[in-house]
Design an enzyme around this catalytic site. Structure first.
Site, PDB file in Angstrom:
ATOM      1  CD1 TRP A 199      -2.694   1.685   0.604  1.00 23.62           C
ATOM      2  CD2 TRP A 199      -1.508   2.231   2.418  1.00 23.62           C
ATOM      3  NE1 TRP A 199      -3.155   2.900   1.056  1.00 23.62           N
ATOM      4  CE2 TRP A 199      -2.444   3.258   2.168  1.00 23.62           C
ATOM      5  CE3 TRP A 199      -0.650   2.354   3.503  1.00 23.62           C
ATOM      6  CZ2 TRP A 199      -2.556   4.385   2.976  1.00 23.62           C
ATOM      7  CZ3 TRP A 199      -0.751   3.478   4.306  1.00 23.62           C
ATOM      8  CH2 TRP A 199      -1.707   4.472   4.041  1.00 23.62           C
ATOM      9  CG  ASP A 240     -13.114   9.556  -1.692  1.00 26.55           C
ATOM     10  OD1 ASP A 240     -13.064   8.677  -0.809  1.00 26.55           O
ATOM     11  OD2 ASP A 240     -12.531   9.453  -2.791  1.00 26.55           O
ATOM     12  CG  ASP A 241     -15.225   6.734   3.185  1.00 22.27           C
ATOM     13  OD1 ASP A 241     -16.430   6.645   3.472  1.00 22.27           O
ATOM     14  OD2 ASP A 241     -14.331   6.033   3.692  1.00 22.27           O
ATOM     15  NE  ARG A 259     -10.024   3.028   5.872  1.00 18.76           N
ATOM     16  CZ  ARG A 259     -10.603   3.837   5.005  1.00 18.76           C
ATOM     17  NH1 ARG A 259     -11.435   3.374   4.108  1.00 18.76           N
ATOM     18  NH2 ARG A 259     -10.345   5.110   5.003  1.00 18.76           N
ATOM     19  CD1 TRP A 268     -15.935  -1.469  -6.335  1.00 19.12           C
ATOM     20  CD2 TRP A 268     -17.766  -1.210  -7.583  1.00 19.12           C
ATOM     21  NE1 TRP A 268     -16.690  -2.600  -6.206  1.00 19.12           N
ATOM     22  CE2 TRP A 268     -17.824  -2.477  -6.958  1.00 19.12           C
ATOM     23  CE3 TRP A 268     -18.813  -0.831  -8.428  1.00 19.12           C
ATOM     24  CZ2 TRP A 268     -18.884  -3.365  -7.168  1.00 19.12           C
ATOM     25  CZ3 TRP A 268     -19.861  -1.721  -8.626  1.00 19.12           C
ATOM     26  CH2 TRP A 268     -19.900  -2.965  -7.995  1.00 19.12           C
ATOM     27  CG  ASP A 269     -11.850   2.485  -2.113  1.00 16.23           C
ATOM     28  OD1 ASP A 269     -10.951   1.646  -2.291  1.00 16.23           O
ATOM     29  OD2 ASP A 269     -11.649   3.609  -1.624  1.00 16.23           O
ATOM     30  CG  ASN A 296     -10.498   0.990   1.229  1.00 17.38           C
ATOM     31  OD1 ASN A 296      -9.526   1.165   0.522  1.00 17.38           O
ATOM     32  ND2 ASN A 296     -11.481   1.870   1.308  1.00 17.38           N
ATOM     33  CB  CYS A 334     -10.358   2.938  -5.805  1.00 13.71           C
ATOM     34  SG  CYS A 334      -9.361   3.532  -4.437  1.00 13.71           S
ATOM     35  CG  ASP A 383      -4.833   5.464  -1.000  1.00 12.40           C
ATOM     36  OD1 ASP A 383      -5.585   5.876  -1.907  1.00 12.40           O
ATOM     37  OD2 ASP A 383      -5.221   4.704  -0.090  1.00 12.40           O
TER      38      ASP A 383
HETATM   39  C1  GLA Z   1      -9.195   4.350   0.059  1.00 14.90           C
HETATM   40  C2  GLA Z   1      -8.954   5.072  -1.244  1.00 14.90           C
HETATM   41  C3  GLA Z   1      -8.868   6.547  -0.992  1.00 14.90           C
HETATM   42  C4  GLA Z   1     -10.126   7.017  -0.327  1.00 14.90           C
HETATM   43  C5  GLA Z   1     -10.352   6.238   0.946  1.00 14.90           C
HETATM   44  C6  GLA Z   1     -11.692   6.574   1.564  1.00 14.90           C
HETATM   45  O1  GLA Z   1      -8.079   4.398   0.870  1.00 14.90           O
HETATM   46  O2  GLA Z   1      -7.807   4.600  -1.872  1.00 14.90           O
HETATM   47  O3  GLA Z   1      -8.668   7.234  -2.203  1.00 14.90           O
HETATM   48  O4  GLA Z   1     -11.207   6.858  -1.201  1.00 14.90           O
HETATM   49  O5  GLA Z   1     -10.329   4.843   0.706  1.00 14.90           O
HETATM   50  O6  GLA Z   1     -11.929   5.876   2.723  1.00 14.90           O
END
Ligand code: GLA
Length: 739
Positions: free
Chosen positions: A205, A372-373, A449, A483-484, A486, A532, A554
């Site tokens: 990461w 974003d989030d 997370r 579309w993430d 994580n 993403c 990121d």
């Molecule tokens: C991930 C993405 C970031 C952002 C965060 C939001 O880490 O890579 O760009 O969207 O999530 O929680």
């Protein structure tokens, strides 16, 4: 015809404009791999299979031995096998291993027949390259394990004009008893030597896809993912290149897996110094139960051969993917310059703040605001609400439609963030359906997370997600989705599958995600889709099928990003790399813009905090993005100086197809004490004359490529002549005279 079958010799020859690939049907139906490399006209290549007499340690086939006496010429353990099997005489890495109803895993397949046809089959439920009937030709070799009734089809599609092939494998249970597929790789290629470097893209990461080289050694060496996604750690790409191969010269064999889940790609070098590349779904996390009549389709491996170095290999991947993998209509359309709220505000925003961003952004020439989030459920940090995809009206007081109307009224498009495959334990979705996440009854659920992973193998889970997301998109004018994804998968068990199918969960998870993306992109084909996964944790060819761009990392520090973008560009086209200018002031804003131009451009900062001077520079950057769009996104990329090779400079260049324009970017990562610096360009027409559009000087392509341009700074600190201080950058644009 790119695919020839010589019946007398029982040979298949698969030709592209630059390569040949030859398969032999040997005695007793064994499939041998005779050749892969630069294009050759001959069919007379059977002699290539012989690797020396075998010993008592290299088993031979009973029937061949009885017929020929002690046939010392053929051993499954030494021969170059086209698709090696487990347990029947070949002790090197196998490509297929099937546990039969008797409980053993001995697998042995022999040729039964074949079919050659124009075009390319779709792979059911999987992303794959595509082609019309006049664009590619396909060979299907039908092989069979006569004892177990496993019918194995080896599928090869030749993209003749590209120097590329796509391979996959299908297995059908033709018996009346169940069997278990313990391993079904998509590709295996035997090389007649070990004088190669293995190249792969390693990272983590914030540091994805750094180009790594190593010389092959005896034994196995390779890369893998067991995380459920293709991973930050190892991209599903591996190349074997000659020991003397470089960016510009030499032989390169590139393999890229069109898959977003657990994989293995490895090279096994045997004691006769021959190398076997194999790759496919990671067998460590895979067991597919096949009932009578059922079929399993393995994902696709794209294979590229180039004898023009790594640049030639990359160009082939880029051209192929731009025409035959990415299917979004956005592939050929100019992407909007976006501003993303993440680094500008993280979770701390409301509708007024977003509108204030949009107001500033509009004046700068930005086309789209991406929220974003943090916009849904009661999400104010990362410990809740994934799965509750309804608006947080404490933040967006007038709701989503009102925010979008305000943003649209300013002339900006609107984009939104989702992480569909995840659920927070603190969410309404989890409280209503605690069994919907991947977990094992009685075991603690690993948390990452603050979130769990939904069981994407379940239809009810996918339907719920689709309805939640689709209703937001149906009721609001949303132009873009990020579309993430994580976290990695743990306790990968599904509550709905029987015990004998639990080994399918990882692959079913990927298939489920693909199905959801397929539904989404079919219902909303105009929505721009950006993939993403905590940055670039699922930057793979499978995702590109659905999503024409992927957030590369990121890490938005311009200097650190150079090696990430360079590594990514080995395989994936520039237009697929999400690249933003962020508020990372250790590097000048101008350099941040120049680095972000190597991708789908955008901003990740609070525009209200920009000084007037910076605002002017941002406007200029956006003008440049538009001016150079076609050249950068549809031209050929040349990696002139790689950041991993040089502590001081990094340089790259784009050339359009007609070779009438070129743009060169140089970043000084660290200034030399003795600053003499000549940069030689590439890819131009030596006979053409090019004008330096800044100075008006005229040079031949021959001069620019052989003598180069002198970028030695006039004096330390000078910025007009060369990028002279740490972190500065320079662009040079040349146009053919008269064009
Ligand atoms: C991930 C993405 C970031 C952002 C965060 C939001 O880490 O890579 O760009 O969207 O999530 O929680």
């Amino acid at each position: 015809m790119p695919i020839l079958f010589n019946e007398k010799e029982m040979l298949f020859k698969l030709d592209t404009l630059s390569s040949s690939y030859i398969i032999q049907v040997y005695d007793e139906g064994y499939l041998l791999h005779l050749y892969y490399g630069a294009k050759i006209p001959d069919m007379n290549v059977k002699g290539l299979a012989f690797k020396g007499l075998h010993t008592s340690h290299n088993p031979g086939n009973e029937i061949i031995n009885n017929r020929l006496g002690n046939d010392q010429e053929f051993s499954m353990d030494l021969a170059p096998m086209e698709y090696p099997t487990f347990g029947a005489g070949d002790f090197r890495t196998s490509a297929i291993q099937i546990k039969n109803s008797a409980g053993n895993s001995v697998t042995d397949i022999r040729y039964k027949g074949h079919r050659i046809y124009d075009g390319k089959p779709q792979l059911e439920g999987l992303p794959a390259t595509f082609a019309r009937e006049d664009e590619a030709q396909t060979l299907e070799i039908f092989a069979e394990d006569a004892v177990t009734g496993a019918a194995v089809t080896l599928i090869y599609t030749v993209f003749e004009g590209y120097g590329a092939m796509a391979r996959s494998v299908r297995v059908t249970n033709t018996s009346d008893k169940a069997m278990d597929l313990e391993k079904v790789y998509s590709c295996s290629v035997d090389f007649p030597g070990m004088d190669y470097q293995m190249v792969n893209l390693y990272g983590e990461w914030f540091e994805e896809r750094e180009e790594v080289h190593r010389n092959l050694q005896h034994g196995t060496q390779g890369i893998y993912s067991k995380r459920g996604g293709s991973s930050h750690e190892h991209n599903p790409f591996l190349a074997l290149i000659g020991l003397d191969a470089t960016e510009e010269h030499g032989e390169c064999y590139g393999f890229n897996f069109v898959y977003s889940g657990n994989f293995v790609m490895e090279v096994d070098v045997d004691c006769r110094c021959c190398s076997r590349f194999t790759g496919g779904i990671n067998p460590e996390t895979f067991n597919w139960h096949l009932e009578p009549g059922e079929t399993f389709q393995a994902p696709e491996m794209v294979m590229v051969y180039s004898n023009e170095g790594m640049t030639g290999m990359s160009h082939t991947f880029h051209r192929l993917y731009m025409k035959h993998l990415i299917r979004s209509r956005w592939r050929d359309v100019r992407r909007p310059v976006l501003i993303n709220s993440w680094e500008a505000a993280y979770f701390d925003f409301d509708d007024d703040k977003l509108v204030a961003f949009a107001e500033e952004a509009k004046d700068l020439g930005i086309d789209m605001l991406v929220m974003d989030d943090g916009w849904f459920g009661k999400r104010n940090n990362d410990d809740s609400s994934l799965g509750d995809w309804y608006v947080n009206t404490d933040k967006l007081k007038g709701g989503l439609s009102s925010l979008i109307e305000r943003v649209n009224a300013l002339g900006l498009k609107f984009g939104i963030w989702y992480e569909p495959e995840m659920v927070s334990p603190d969410s309404d979705l989890y409280r209503a359906h605690p069994d919907w996440c991947l977990h094992v009854e009685g075991r603690e659920k690993s948390i990452a997370r603050n979130q769990l992973v939904l069981d994407m193998s379940r239809q009810d889970v996918r339907d719920n997600l689709f309805e939640q997301i689709a209703s937001v998109f149906r009721n609001n004018k949303i132009d873009y989705i990020k579309w993430d994804f994580n976290r990695s998968l743990t306790e990968a068990a599904s509550m709905l599958l029987p015990a004998e199918r639990q080994g399918e969960v990882f692959h079913r998870f990927v298939l489920g995600t693909y199905e959801l993306m397929d539904r989404f992109t079919r219902e909303f084909p105009d929505v721009l889709f950006e993939n993403c996964a905590s940055g670039g944790g699922r930057f793979d060819a499978g995702m590109l099928y659905y999503s024409p761009q992927i957030w590369t990392s990121d890490d938005t520090d311009a200097i650190e990003r150079l090696s990430i973008q360079f590594g990514t560009s080995l395989v994936y086209p520039v237009s697929t790399m999400g690249a933003h200018v962020a508020d990372r002031p250790r590097t000048p804003l101008a350099t941040r813009g120049d680095v972000a131009l190597m991708g789908t451009f955008g901003y990740e900062l609070d525009p209200r905090k920009l000084s007037d001077e910076d605002k002017e520079l941002v406007k200029k950057q956006i003008e440049e993005y538009h001016r150079y769009y076609d050249l950068i996104h549809f031209g050929d990329l040349y990696r002139l100086i790689k950041p991993v090779d040089n502590a001081y400079h990094c340089a790259w260049q784009y050339v359009n197809e007609e070779k009438t324009e070129t743009l060169v970017t140089v970043v000084t990562m660290r200034q030399r004490r003795t600053p003499f610096f000549i940069l030689r360009l590439r890819g131009l027409d030596p006979t053409k004359l090019y004008k330096d559009m800044d100075t008006g000087e005229i040079y031949s392509g021959a001069l620019l490529m052989n003598a180069g341009i002198n970028l030695t700074p006039l004096h330390t600190g000078a910025t007009d002549h060369a990028p002279s201080t740490d972190g500065t950058s320079l662009k040079k644009y040349f146009k053919e005279l008269g064009n």
